[in-house]
Write a protein that holds these residues in place. Structure first.
Motif, PDB file in Angstrom:
ATOM      1  N   UNK A  67      -2.032   0.037  13.262  1.00 24.11           N
ATOM      2  CA  UNK A  67      -1.652  -0.012  14.670  1.00 24.11           C
ATOM      3  C   UNK A  67      -2.428  -1.135  15.367  1.00 24.11           C
ATOM      4  N   UNK A  68      -3.713  -1.176  15.144  1.00 22.89           N
ATOM      5  CA  UNK A  68      -4.554  -2.229  15.705  1.00 22.89           C
ATOM      6  C   UNK A  68      -4.085  -3.606  15.223  1.00 22.89           C
TER       7      UNK A  68
ATOM      8  N   UNK B 231       0.866  -1.170   0.000  1.00 19.48           N
ATOM      9  CA  UNK B 231       0.000   0.000   0.000  1.00 19.48           C
ATOM     10  C   UNK B 231       0.911   1.231   0.000  1.00 19.48           C
ATOM     11  N   UNK B 232       0.501   2.286  -0.692  1.00 24.10           N
ATOM     12  CA  UNK B 232       1.374   3.465  -0.830  1.00 24.10           C
ATOM     13  C   UNK B 232       1.794   4.059   0.516  1.00 24.10           C
ATOM     14  N   UNK B 233       0.983   3.910   1.559  1.00 22.17           N
ATOM     15  CA  UNK B 233       1.363   4.461   2.868  1.00 22.17           C
ATOM     16  C   UNK B 233       2.467   3.650   3.544  1.00 22.17           C
ATOM     17  N   UNK B 234       2.636   2.397   3.125  1.00 25.43           N
ATOM     18  CA  UNK B 234       3.682   1.552   3.724  1.00 25.43           C
ATOM     19  C   UNK B 234       5.027   1.705   3.031  1.00 25.43           C
ATOM     20  N   UNK B 235       5.022   2.027   1.748  1.00 22.77           N
ATOM     21  CA  UNK B 235       6.285   2.081   1.000  1.00 22.77           C
ATOM     22  C   UNK B 235       7.228   3.088   1.657  1.00 22.77           C
ATOM     23  N   UNK B 236       8.455   2.620   1.941  1.00 24.45           N
ATOM     24  CA  UNK B 236       9.460   3.463   2.585  1.00 24.45           C
ATOM     25  C   UNK B 236       9.432   3.398   4.103  1.00 24.45           C
TER      26      UNK B 236
ATOM     27  N   UNK C 145      -2.969   8.610   9.703  1.00 27.22           N
ATOM     28  CA  UNK C 145      -4.178   8.506   8.889  1.00 27.22           C
ATOM     29  C   UNK C 145      -5.053   7.395   9.471  1.00 27.22           C
ATOM     30  N   UNK C 146      -6.209   7.233   8.893  1.00 28.15           N
ATOM     31  CA  UNK C 146      -7.077   6.139   9.313  1.00 28.15           C
ATOM     32  C   UNK C 146      -6.390   4.792   9.046  1.00 28.15           C
TER      33      UNK C 146
END
Length: 137
Positions: free
Chosen positions: A115-116, A76-81, A108-109
């Motif tokens: 996190x959960x 997912x784009x939020x995980x890359x890096x 972000x959501x």
């Protein structure tokens, strides 16, 4: 940049937890059964969660029985890096597992949902390792 930082205490040796976190057999029991994993620095582990992207984690560092460190190179784009580390320290017949998922660009959501899910991951790790100790591995 923000991080997810969690700890869980597992009544199992660090060597067992390290094995679960670095092998296909171990990770398949606590994360996803569709994976390609090799405990080798530089290798890119692949985790398929039946989503649009396959999560690919490059192994940056392995310190036997004490540290695992990955960098997300595709997902997912939020995980890359982002980076995920597991630090293990054994004392008083239990192992503290500190999970850190760092370098998030924003809260972000999706960050909150992850996190959960990391908390659930640590609980599955605990259950799996403690049952292996109880019933023999």
């Amino acid at each position: 940049m923000v991080s997810i930082e969690l700890v869980n205490y597992i009544k199992a040796p660090a060597s067992l937890i390290y094995q679960v976190l670095t092998t296909e057999e171990g990770l398949a029991k606590i994360w996803t059964k569709k994976l390609i994993v090799k405990p080798e620095v530089g290798f890119i582990n692949e985790f398929d969660f039946n989503e649009a992207e396959i999560t690919k984690m490059k192994i940056i560092e392995l310190q036997e029985n004490s540290r695992i460190y990955w960098e997300c190179v595709d997902s997912d784009k939020e995980w890359i890096g982002t980076r995920v580390s597991f630090d293990l320290s054994e004392r008083n017949n239990q192992t503290a597992v500190i999970l850190k998922h760092s370098d998030w660009r924003a809260v972000t959501e999706y960050y909150q949902w992850c996190n959960y899910n990391w908390s659930m991951f640590l609980q599955r790790l605990k259950t799996q390792c403690e049952s292996l100790v109880q019933f023999g591995s």
